[in-house]
Design a protein around this motif. Structure first.
Motif, PDB file in Angstrom:
ATOM      1  N   LEU A 160      44.456  34.768  37.811  1.00  0.00           N
ATOM      2  CA  LEU A 160      45.270  34.946  36.615  1.00  0.00           C
ATOM      3  C   LEU A 160      45.151  33.673  35.798  1.00  0.00           C
ATOM      4  O   LEU A 160      45.705  32.630  36.167  1.00  0.00           O
ATOM      5  N   TRP A 161      44.410  33.720  34.693  1.00  0.00           N
ATOM      6  CA  TRP A 161      44.146  32.540  33.887  1.00  0.00           C
ATOM      7  C   TRP A 161      45.328  32.238  32.960  1.00  0.00           C
ATOM      8  O   TRP A 161      46.073  33.159  32.598  1.00  0.00           O
ATOM      9  N   PRO A 162      45.522  30.982  32.577  1.00  0.00           N
ATOM     10  CA  PRO A 162      46.541  30.665  31.572  1.00  0.00           C
ATOM     11  C   PRO A 162      46.283  31.482  30.298  1.00  0.00           C
ATOM     12  O   PRO A 162      45.173  31.517  29.794  1.00  0.00           O
ATOM     13  N   GLY A 163      47.304  32.156  29.812  1.00  0.00           N
ATOM     14  CA  GLY A 163      47.140  33.048  28.675  1.00  0.00           C
ATOM     15  C   GLY A 163      47.313  34.502  29.060  1.00  0.00           C
ATOM     16  O   GLY A 163      47.510  35.368  28.209  1.00  0.00           O
ATOM     17  N   GLY A 164      47.237  34.798  30.393  1.00  0.00           N
ATOM     18  CA  GLY A 164      47.548  36.137  30.862  1.00  0.00           C
ATOM     19  C   GLY A 164      46.373  37.009  31.224  1.00  0.00           C
ATOM     20  O   GLY A 164      46.563  38.139  31.683  1.00  0.00           O
ATOM     21  N   VAL A 165      45.126  36.554  31.050  1.00  0.00           N
ATOM     22  CA  VAL A 165      43.955  37.363  31.395  1.00  0.00           C
ATOM     23  C   VAL A 165      43.696  37.262  32.896  1.00  0.00           C
ATOM     24  O   VAL A 165      43.677  36.164  33.459  1.00  0.00           O
ATOM     25  N   ARG A 166      43.484  38.407  33.542  1.00  0.00           N
ATOM     26  CA  ARG A 166      43.208  38.435  34.982  1.00  0.00           C
ATOM     27  C   ARG A 166      41.750  38.849  35.225  1.00  0.00           C
ATOM     28  O   ARG A 166      41.265  39.810  34.631  1.00  0.00           O
ATOM     29  N   SER A 167      41.084  38.120  36.130  1.00  0.00           N
ATOM     30  CA  SER A 167      39.704  38.432  36.515  1.00  0.00           C
ATOM     31  C   SER A 167      39.663  38.698  38.010  1.00  0.00           C
ATOM     32  O   SER A 167      40.406  38.078  38.785  1.00  0.00           O
ATOM     33  N   GLY A 175      34.648  30.892  54.695  1.00  0.00           N
ATOM     34  CA  GLY A 175      33.938  29.693  55.123  1.00  0.00           C
ATOM     35  C   GLY A 175      33.113  29.044  54.039  1.00  0.00           C
ATOM     36  O   GLY A 175      32.316  28.148  54.324  1.00  0.00           O
ATOM     37  N   ASN A 176      33.296  29.455  52.776  1.00  0.00           N
ATOM     38  CA  ASN A 176      32.487  28.937  51.679  1.00  0.00           C
ATOM     39  C   ASN A 176      33.354  28.378  50.557  1.00  0.00           C
ATOM     40  O   ASN A 176      34.568  28.602  50.500  1.00  0.00           O
ATOM     41  N   ARG A 177      32.679  27.661  49.644  1.00  0.00           N
ATOM     42  CA  ARG A 177      33.294  27.108  48.442  1.00  0.00           C
ATOM     43  C   ARG A 177      32.642  27.774  47.232  1.00  0.00           C
ATOM     44  O   ARG A 177      31.431  27.958  47.205  1.00  0.00           O
ATOM     45  N   TYR A 178      33.468  28.112  46.229  1.00  0.00           N
ATOM     46  CA  TYR A 178      32.969  28.844  45.077  1.00  0.00           C
ATOM     47  C   TYR A 178      33.441  28.191  43.775  1.00  0.00           C
ATOM     48  O   TYR A 178      34.562  27.670  43.695  1.00  0.00           O
ATOM     49  N   ALA A 179      32.556  28.245  42.771  1.00  0.00           N
ATOM     50  CA  ALA A 179      32.903  27.816  41.417  1.00  0.00           C
ATOM     51  C   ALA A 179      33.087  29.069  40.571  1.00  0.00           C
ATOM     52  O   ALA A 179      32.243  29.972  40.582  1.00  0.00           O
ATOM     53  N   ILE A 180      34.197  29.116  39.835  1.00  0.00           N
ATOM     54  CA  ILE A 180      34.502  30.276  38.997  1.00  0.00           C
ATOM     55  C   ILE A 180      34.771  29.793  37.577  1.00  0.00           C
ATOM     56  O   ILE A 180      35.653  28.955  37.357  1.00  0.00           O
ATOM     57  N   GLY A 181      34.014  30.306  36.640  1.00  0.00           N
ATOM     58  CA  GLY A 181      34.220  29.982  35.240  1.00  0.00           C
ATOM     59  C   GLY A 181      34.946  31.115  34.533  1.00  0.00           C
ATOM     60  O   GLY A 181      34.678  32.293  34.793  1.00  0.00           O
ATOM     61  N   GLN A 182      35.871  30.760  33.649  1.00  0.00           N
ATOM     62  CA  GLN A 182      36.619  31.777  32.914  1.00  0.00           C
ATOM     63  C   GLN A 182      35.656  32.626  32.076  1.00  0.00           C
ATOM     64  O   GLN A 182      34.808  32.106  31.358  1.00  0.00           O
ATOM     65  N   GLY A 183      35.772  33.941  32.186  1.00  0.00           N
ATOM     66  CA  GLY A 183      34.903  34.843  31.450  1.00  0.00           C
ATOM     67  C   GLY A 183      33.675  35.270  32.221  1.00  0.00           C
ATOM     68  O   GLY A 183      32.983  36.213  31.816  1.00  0.00           O
ATOM     69  N   GLU A 184      33.367  34.596  33.342  1.00  0.00           N
ATOM     70  CA  GLU A 184      32.216  34.973  34.156  1.00  0.00           C
ATOM     71  C   GLU A 184      32.584  36.123  35.087  1.00  0.00           C
ATOM     72  O   GLU A 184      33.731  36.226  35.544  1.00  0.00           O
ATOM     73  N   THR A 185      31.622  36.962  35.403  1.00  0.00           N
ATOM     74  CA  THR A 185      31.892  38.159  36.198  1.00  0.00           C
ATOM     75  C   THR A 185      31.726  37.952  37.697  1.00  0.00           C
ATOM     76  O   THR A 185      32.081  38.831  38.483  1.00  0.00           O
ATOM     77  N   SER A 186      31.189  36.820  38.107  1.00  0.00           N
ATOM     78  CA  SER A 186      30.979  36.574  39.530  1.00  0.00           C
ATOM     79  C   SER A 186      31.264  35.110  39.849  1.00  0.00           C
ATOM     80  O   SER A 186      31.205  34.237  38.983  1.00  0.00           O
ATOM     81  N   ALA A 187      31.591  34.870  41.123  1.00  0.00           N
ATOM     82  CA  ALA A 187      31.833  33.510  41.611  1.00  0.00           C
ATOM     83  C   ALA A 187      30.537  32.945  42.174  1.00  0.00           C
ATOM     84  O   ALA A 187      29.790  33.647  42.862  1.00  0.00           O
ATOM     85  N   LYS A 188      30.264  31.690  41.882  1.00  0.00           N
ATOM     86  CA  LYS A 188      29.026  31.052  42.331  1.00  0.00           C
ATOM     87  C   LYS A 188      29.312  30.188  43.558  1.00  0.00           C
ATOM     88  O   LYS A 188      30.188  29.330  43.530  1.00  0.00           O
ATOM     89  N   ARG A 189      28.545  30.435  44.589  1.00  0.00           N
ATOM     90  CA  ARG A 189      28.721  29.670  45.816  1.00  0.00           C
ATOM     91  C   ARG A 189      28.258  28.229  45.607  1.00  0.00           C
ATOM     92  O   ARG A 189      27.198  27.987  45.033  1.00  0.00           O
ATOM     93  N   VAL A 190      29.047  27.289  46.091  1.00  0.00           N
ATOM     94  CA  VAL A 190      28.744  25.862  45.962  1.00  0.00           C
ATOM     95  C   VAL A 190      28.381  25.325  47.345  1.00  0.00           C
ATOM     96  O   VAL A 190      29.190  25.409  48.287  1.00  0.00           O
ATOM     97  N   GLU A 191      27.186  24.794  47.454  1.00  0.00           N
ATOM     98  CA  GLU A 191      26.756  24.228  48.732  1.00  0.00           C
ATOM     99  C   GLU A 191      27.518  22.945  49.022  1.00  0.00           C
ATOM    100  O   GLU A 191      27.795  22.141  48.135  1.00  0.00           O
TER     101      GLU A 191
END
Length: 243
Positions: A160-167, A175-191
């Motif tokens: 739930l992003w500031p402003g009320g938009v939910r992704s 067991g993993n770490r992920y980077a998520i950008g607002q507006g992106e449709t998928s989470a990117k795994r971070v090594e």
């Protein structure tokens, strides 16, 4: 004026106690409590966290990236910094999730965003938020960290992003770490970066004192200064000292 005078007098008395080696916290040791599921048990001594430092700040982060949270302490007294690595469970790497959010339409650090993790076979949601500032004079990592039950499987993650938009995001593996950008449709795994290790090292050799020293004053001092108090408690003028 009376209140201001009392305030200044209080600070003067406190700083005098500091110069005499007193503790601001009354030599009270740090306290740590273990959540046993509805009740908290005192775990200060067994956890090794019961220092008698004059603590001023605490930051929580997975410093060595092994899946559990470590602690940085900031103290008024020495040592000014302490790093406490959590090595309680080697299985934590397979029982956690971590997310780093980046805002585009909201603030870049996504302060205020709320992350929800949904687990298979459970109606309970795991919820954490991105916060700016935690505790007194402290800022922990902006990685949103979740500890998970053994053999847990994630069915979905929502933000739930500031402003009320939910992704919503799928394909998240424990067991993993992920980077998520607002507006992106998928989470990117971070090594993970290489594991952080600390090695013992001898303290640097301290050269003999030259007899000169500097002192950081707790408050501004009016100039010019015409006199001072020597080690014997006698007030001396600079003209007398020079002679």
């Amino acid at each position: 004026e009376k209140v201001v005078g009392q305030y200044q007098a209080s600070w003067k008395a406190i700083m005098q106690q500091v110069r005499e080696g007193s503790s601001w916290s009354g030599y009270e040791r740090n306290c740590a409590f273990l959540n046993t599921g509805g009740q908290f048990a005192a775990a200060s001594h067994v956890s090794g966290l019961n220092f008698s430092d004059d603590g001023r700040g605490l930051a929580v982060t997975d410093w060595d990236q092994d899946g559990d949270l470590d602690l940085w302490f900031r103290n008024r007294t020495a040592p000014r910094l302490r790093l406490m690595l959590n090595q309680s469970s080697p299985e934590c790497a397979s029982r956690h999730l971590a997310f780093r959010l980046t805002g585009t339409e909201c603030n870049r650090d996504a302060i205020g965003a709320v992350v929800e993790v949904h687990l298979e076979g459970s109606d309970r949601r795991l919820v954490r938020s991105v916060r700016a500032g935690e505790m007194y004079l402290s800022q922990s990592s902006k990685w949103v960290h979740f500890g998970l039950p053994e053999d847990a499987k994630v069915t979905g993650v929502s933000v739930l992003w500031p402003g009320g938009v939910r992704s919503t995001y799928e394909g998240i593996e424990v067991g993993n770490r992920y980077a998520i950008g607002q507006g992106e449709t998928s989470a990117k795994r971070v090594e993970r970066k290489h594991k952080v290790t600390l090695e013992d090292a001898p303290l640097p050799t301290v050269s003999a004192s030259s007899g000169q020293a500097s002192i950081v004053l707790p408050a501004p001092v009016g100039l010019p200064i015409s006199s001072y108090v020597d080690e014997a408690g006698k007030r001396m003028s600079f003209s007398e000292a020079d002679s």
